[in-house]
Design an enzyme around this catalytic site. Sequence first.
Site, mmCIF file in Angstrom:
data_model
loop_
_atom_site.group_PDB
_atom_site.id
_atom_site.type_symbol
_atom_site.label_atom_id
_atom_site.label_comp_id
_atom_site.label_asym_id
_atom_site.label_seq_id
_atom_site.Cartn_x
_atom_site.Cartn_y
_atom_site.Cartn_z
ATOM 1 N N GLU A 286 -2.489 8.098 5.661
ATOM 2 C CA GLU A 286 -1.017 8.088 6.166
ATOM 3 C C GLU A 286 -0.129 8.635 4.782
ATOM 4 O OE1 GLU A 286 -1.124 5.344 9.926
ATOM 5 O OE2 GLU A 286 -0.404 4.606 8.122
ATOM 6 N N ARG B 3 0.882 -1.235 0.173
ATOM 7 C CA ARG B 3 0.062 -0.156 0.056
ATOM 8 C C ARG B 3 0.806 1.100 0.076
ATOM 9 N NH1 ARG B 3 -2.159 0.857 6.356
ATOM 10 N NH2 ARG B 3 -0.130 0.808 6.990
ATOM 11 N N GLU C 233 -6.503 7.064 14.835
ATOM 12 C CA GLU C 233 -6.329 5.692 15.036
ATOM 13 C C GLU C 233 -5.592 5.592 16.173
ATOM 14 O OE1 GLU C 233 -4.440 3.568 11.815
ATOM 15 O OE2 GLU C 233 -5.144 4.371 10.260
ATOM 16 N N TRP D 9 2.974 -4.942 14.884
ATOM 17 C CA TRP D 9 4.132 -4.387 14.314
ATOM 18 C C TRP D 9 5.297 -4.022 15.073
ATOM 19 C CZ3 TRP D 9 4.276 0.869 15.017
ATOM 20 C CH2 TRP D 9 3.105 1.399 15.336
#
Length: 673
Positions: free
Chosen positions: A144, A105, A308, A316
């Site tokens: 983002e 992405r 978020e 992660w």
Amino acid sequence: MLHGGDYNPDQWLDRPDILADDIKLMKLAHTNTFSVGIFSWSALEPEEGVYTFEWLDDIFESIHRNGGRIILATPSGARPAWLSQKYPEVLRVNAERVKQLHGGRHNHCFTSYVYREKTKEINRMLAERYGSQHALLMWHVSNEYGGECHCDQCQHAFRDWLKKKYNHDIKSLNDAWWTPFWSHTFNDWSQIESPSPIGENAVHGLNLDWRRFVTDQTISFFQNEIVPLKEITPNIPITTNFMADTHDLIPFQGLDYSKFAKHLDVISWDAYPAWHNDWESTADLAMKVGFINDLYRSLKQQPFLLMESTPSAVNWHDFNKAKRPGMHLLSSVQMIAHGSDSILYFQWRKSRGSSEKFHGAVVGHDNCSENRVFKEVAKVGQTLEALSEVTGTIRPADVAILYDWENHWALQDAQGFGMKTKRYPQTLHEHYRAFWERDIPVDVITKEQDFSSYRLLIVPMLYLASEETIARLKAFAANGGTLVMTYISGIVNESDLTYLGGWPKDLQEMFGMEPVETDTLYPGDKNAVRYQNRSYELKDYATVLKLSTADPEGFYEDDFYADTTAVTSHPYKQGKTYYIGARLSSQFHRDFYGTLIKELAIQPALDVKHQPGVSVQVRQDEENDYIFIMNFTEKRQPVVLASAVKDMLTGETLAGEVTLEKYEARIAVKAKE
């Protein structure tokens, strides 16, 4: 107060039972707002020109019927495979000049005409279809933003950007970049390439301009995205989600958010602090969270949105530790205390497969509302429902700390000082800490913002300081402000060229002295500074100063500069300046700023006594102070209030000594006198 998060129904279109459960669970979790469609392009346009919006129609209807609102995303963050296959020019090229394959992405070319047209096309269809829906609350543009592309399209765009910046005069560019070094002079624009590990990367002016270009090109892409949104839905606010790292909450370095913020209606950001880590205390991390919140709030001097966060763990980190009981509510309250009007999550429901299937979510793979995480989310929702009057309130501050993205880039690029000890944002944290521990509000501002409303302005490590910035600092002090500057400041101009002839004259005039040499220390080197009859350890940097009219305040204890001045003060017109020549301990900052706080009569957010690790923050409107008392320690803490306040959750009066349990937060209101 918005409560909800990133909802991906497009992953569950073959499970209508799951989608039905979502609506029921949303009520149970006390949620009201969902960001939808962030990575849904392939579900919206599975083939070029073939649109399947029916599933999104149903989501709008079901969420609206449930009393919820939607933050609708534009899907440019991840494109469908057919688009990459048919239009390979949208694929990003990395700094090594390798064209990327479809996948992942956030890996598209921001310059690509095709990609710009395709994103604008899908955005227009979304705006036309959903712009009049009552459930539509806000636009979430892409996701983002970040990264850079080095393809031929971007090289041409970069050269055009440079031509505009340097008025089509390549000599001006060569002068600004100091290209005679290593025989790097350009005589034609076509010779210029973006920085690369297999090409040019030692010309600091080039590196700095490339980062500026990447920011401008990303903003240009964003502006292209919002054309149909502004045209069709002019009254719907627009945001995109900013980022920070998870270790020290350092602002994202890929873009200059101070520039980007000017194009947004609302700042929103994604926060993932590594709570309960093994390298710092909970309170230390909370201080850093406070700093980054105050930076993003200050970008527009208005409340922001937490777009978020995780209600439990991420997937992660090296070690994905779950939030301990109570920490989710405490960390959420801290966000509100520092200016957020929302607590939103990634993600509403855990994915069944792929890379984020173990990322924290409100609803787990068990589809259950009885587990600890879901119950803690519901408790946050209930808390936010009691705080509706806090929405839109502000956090005035008398103190500001200056953070600058371009300075950060240039300082990190500088091949000098300590390569591993520059630690620019961490240095700002240490100055901020002295106020956070005292419950004194701080704005973290950028060099373009208005300084005039502050009584104290702190400017640590401003390595890159243009003449314009220096003039603005000078005006601040001349008009009655108190200005604090530190070592490694005022070294280079906006092109990352050093100032010749010593420290800039305006700085010498303001501070009544001149830094003449900076000593970089090894980790094992020992030295200290005497200040107000106390000794404070220093590390990393010690600057030798040549005084003219400044008053010495602190002195080095050792080395060849022993007994010379390390800290100065200097009256300047209606104001006063201070210079701290060495990297000193947290205790020095507590004592140094403690003196200034008394001299300037700067008041804390609330008259309250507490132990370290407890934080008290205040938001306010014309009538009330909204008080957030938070315990970031692992034990019970007493807090002594000088005046009575009303608990907003229980309605009880809090006065005198109040006990906070581990990770507990109390929220109160007090009418202004």
